[in-house]
Design a protein around this motif. Structure first.
Motif, short mmCIF file in Angstrom:
data_model
loop_
_atom_site.label_atom_id
_atom_site.label_comp_id
_atom_site.label_asym_id
_atom_site.label_seq_id
_atom_site.Cartn_x
_atom_site.Cartn_y
_atom_site.Cartn_z
N LYS A 74 40.42 50.64 35.30
CA LYS A 74 39.86 50.68 36.66
C LYS A 74 40.44 49.62 37.58
CE LYS A 74 37.20 54.11 36.06
NZ LYS A 74 37.23 55.34 36.88
N GLY A 75 41.06 48.60 37.02
CA GLY A 75 41.60 47.54 37.86
C GLY A 75 43.10 47.65 38.03
N GLY A 115 42.74 40.03 42.92
CA GLY A 115 41.38 40.10 43.50
C GLY A 115 40.49 41.14 42.86
N PRO A 116 40.91 42.42 42.88
CA PRO A 116 40.07 43.45 42.26
C PRO A 116 39.84 43.20 40.77
CG PRO A 116 41.75 44.45 43.65
CD PRO A 116 42.06 42.99 43.59
N GLU A 132 39.65 40.32 39.34
CA GLU A 132 38.64 39.27 39.29
C GLU A 132 37.25 39.86 39.52
OE1 GLU A 132 38.95 36.33 42.43
OE2 GLU A 132 39.25 34.84 40.87
N ALA A 133 37.18 40.79 40.48
CA ALA A 133 35.87 41.40 40.79
C ALA A 133 35.33 42.16 39.59
CB ALA A 133 36.02 42.33 41.99
N LEU A 134 36.19 42.90 38.91
CA LEU A 134 35.71 43.65 37.75
C LEU A 134 35.36 42.71 36.60
CD1 LEU A 134 37.92 46.86 37.58
CD2 LEU A 134 36.12 46.21 39.14
N THR A 135 36.13 41.63 36.45
CA THR A 135 35.81 40.64 35.43
C THR A 135 34.42 40.06 35.70
OG1 THR A 135 38.13 40.05 35.41
CG2 THR A 135 36.64 38.57 34.25
N ALA A 136 34.19 39.75 36.98
CA ALA A 136 32.90 39.17 37.36
C ALA A 136 31.75 40.13 37.10
CB ALA A 136 32.92 38.76 38.83
N ALA A 137 32.05 41.44 37.10
CA ALA A 137 30.99 42.43 36.84
C ALA A 137 30.76 42.61 35.34
CB ALA A 137 31.36 43.76 37.48
#
Lengths: 265, 257
Positions: A187-188, A169-170, A172-177
């Protein structure tokens, strides 16, 4: 048909046969091994006496031997274990990222990293030490290298598995950013696997302290050299002292590592 | 460019996605998203809403079709270009997807990872302007300053989602995608989160696309509703136009009405 459907047995006939076979094989194995190990009854009967005798020879310890030879060897053991662990971590970290299937999606790279881990782990540190003593001669350097090479597989495998268990999940969130891969790592992944990293590193350091205590038996430095000499000279009071020291050191490292672990996690 | 003629921020053309060949989850979707307003996508589970949203920022790779965004086809981007496009698109997740062991402010700052040089993030030396903006955003999403240094795993669901929204806004996005942002929250908190997203979007002029299960919330906060079923768009219009007949078509059956 209806009545049959209501009957319940825990195992299918196939499973029952397999279980029976397992029992038979186990029984055969036990009998076979007892017949193979050639127990000599005379040695077995006086074992309690021999043990008591050994302890009587060990006590009192030769305390004067501690400052003379044991202390410096003990410090060397610490250094071998610590340097070996650090070297192993440095070598194993990049490999564990290659081994983690969620981070590196190339199966060939995964395989290479896993191959290195397996080769490292399949050789005992004593064997590594024999190898390095032959190459670099006796001394602490051989000890450090053998500890390091044995630990690469351990640290790499466990840390790689921790990486694979990191939540996506996290990431994915950083990838999306729009974060680049290096930042996904820093950071992930890293914040998630940091506790696992420290726990693996400390556990390995703890194991390495114990392992480096015997490396001296094959000449790779540390307290084992002193132990080897005392054993060869049959100075049991020195042997007893060294064993007691090793025991104390193991207890202390256990306490230290578990304290640090509970603080970090 | 195909999209040069229209004013839409995002133009999706003939988007198709098959996870298994021959079984499309999205069948030929074409949509234009304007540079303003909150668009809600409703529809039953498994109908491709999440896939649609994830195709836009390429967490999922579409099988065919194009998605024009700021003059580029998102479907064709790769590497540095894809990352540059992604950082213009914020995302809010159902399970928040915060890095649990990092502090709130650091989670918000991860929204800048597409912008700042790697060494800065590595050494935790984010530019002062970014740090100031992160504090402002933590304020703006309704968390006070004392939250900034708390670890994300110490927060409640609603608080985590506020951090998630702050992180998305931190990217200074041209578009925000929200994948079921309220589905893990209680009804009251869900309203608060939708309220917050609508307000943030309006204040900052950022359009938002939200996947949502709650039709009432969609009606209340969206300026446009897209109803999907079976991988196709079956309703596209203002909330006022969404009648029970549409809902029957979208969800199938009427027992739930």
């Amino acid at each position: 048909m209806n009545a049959a459907a209501r009957e319940w047995t825990r195992f299918t006939p196939g499973e029952r046969i397999a279980r029976a076979m397992l029992y038979i094989v186990t029984a055969i194995a036990v009998v076979w091994s007892i017949r193979t190990i050639d127990i000599i009854p005379e040695f077995l009967y006086d074992a309690p006496e021999q043990t008591a005798d050994l302890f009587r020879r060990m006590w009192p310890f030769d305390w004067a031997f501690y400052p003379k030879a044991v202390h410096s060897a003990l410090i060397e053991t610490f250094h071998i274990a610590t340097l070996g662990t650090i070297l192993a971590i440095v070598l194993a970290l990049p490999l564990s990222f290659l081994a983690a299937r969620n981070f590196t999606s190339n199966p060939i790279l995964n395989l290479i990293a896993q191959f290195i881990f397996v080769s490292s782990r399949s050789v005992n540190s004593l064997i590594w030490a024999l190898l390095f003593v032959a190459i670099f001669g006796p001394g602490a350097l051989s000890g450090v290298l053998s500890i390091a090479f044995r630990s690469i597989g351990f640290v790499g495998k466990l840390f790689g598995e921790a990486l694979e268990e990191a939540q996506q999940g996290p990431i994915e969130a950083l990838t999306a950013a729009g974060a680049p891969r290096s930042m996904l790592l820093v950071k992930g992944y890293w914040p998630q696997v940091e506790p696992a990293f420290w726990s693996v590193a400390l556990l390995r350091w703890d194991i390495n302290i114990r392992e480096s205590a015997v490396l001296g038996l094959v000449g790779a430095g540390g307290i084992g050299v002193a132990l080897d000499a005392a054993l060869n000279n049959l100075y049991w009071d020195q042997v007893g002292l060294i064993l007691a020291v090793i025991f104390c050191v193991v207890v202390v490292t256990e306490i230290v590592t578990s304290t640090i672990r509970s603080r970090i996690i | 460019m195909t999209g040069a003629g229209n004013s839409a921020l995002l133009s999706i053309r003939h988007l198709r996605k098959e996870y298994r060949p021959g079984q499309p989850v999205l069948k030929d979707i074409s949509l234009d998203i304007d540079a303003r307003g909150l668009t809600a996508i409703i529809g039953p589970s498994g109908t491709g809403k999440s896939t649609l949203i994830r195709c836009i920022n390429r967490l999922v790779d579409p099988t065919a079709g194009e998605m024009l965004f700021e003059g580029r086809d998102l479907a064709k981007l790769a590497g540095a270009e894809l990352r540059a496009a992604r950082r213009r698109i914020g995302m809010v997740f159902q399970e928040y997807n915060l890095v649990e062991r990092l502090s709130v402010i650091e989670n918000v700052l991860t929204g800048r990872l597409g912008y700042v040089p790697a060494w800065r993030a590595f050494l935790r030396k984010f530019p002062a302007a970014d740090v100031a903006r992160a504090f402002d955003l933590i304020d703006a999403v309704g968390l006070d300053e004392s939250f900034a240094t708390r670890r994300a795993d110490k927060l409640s669901g609603g608080q985590r989602q506020r951090v998630g929204i702050a992180r998305a806004l931190m990217q200074a996005p041209a578009l925000i995608l929200a994948d079921e942002p309220t589905s893990s929250l209680d009804p009251k908190t869900s309203v608060e989160i939708m309220e917050l997203m609508a307000k943030m979007g309006a204040e900052r002029g950022v359009p938002i696309i939200v996947n949502i299960h709650n039709v009432e919330l969609a009606r209340r906060y969206a300026s446009r509703i897209i109803g999907m079923t079976g991988g196709e768009v079956v309703y596209d219009g203002p909330p006022e136009g969404l009648a029970d007949a549409h809902l029957k078509h979208i969800y199938g059956g009427e027992e739930f009405l």
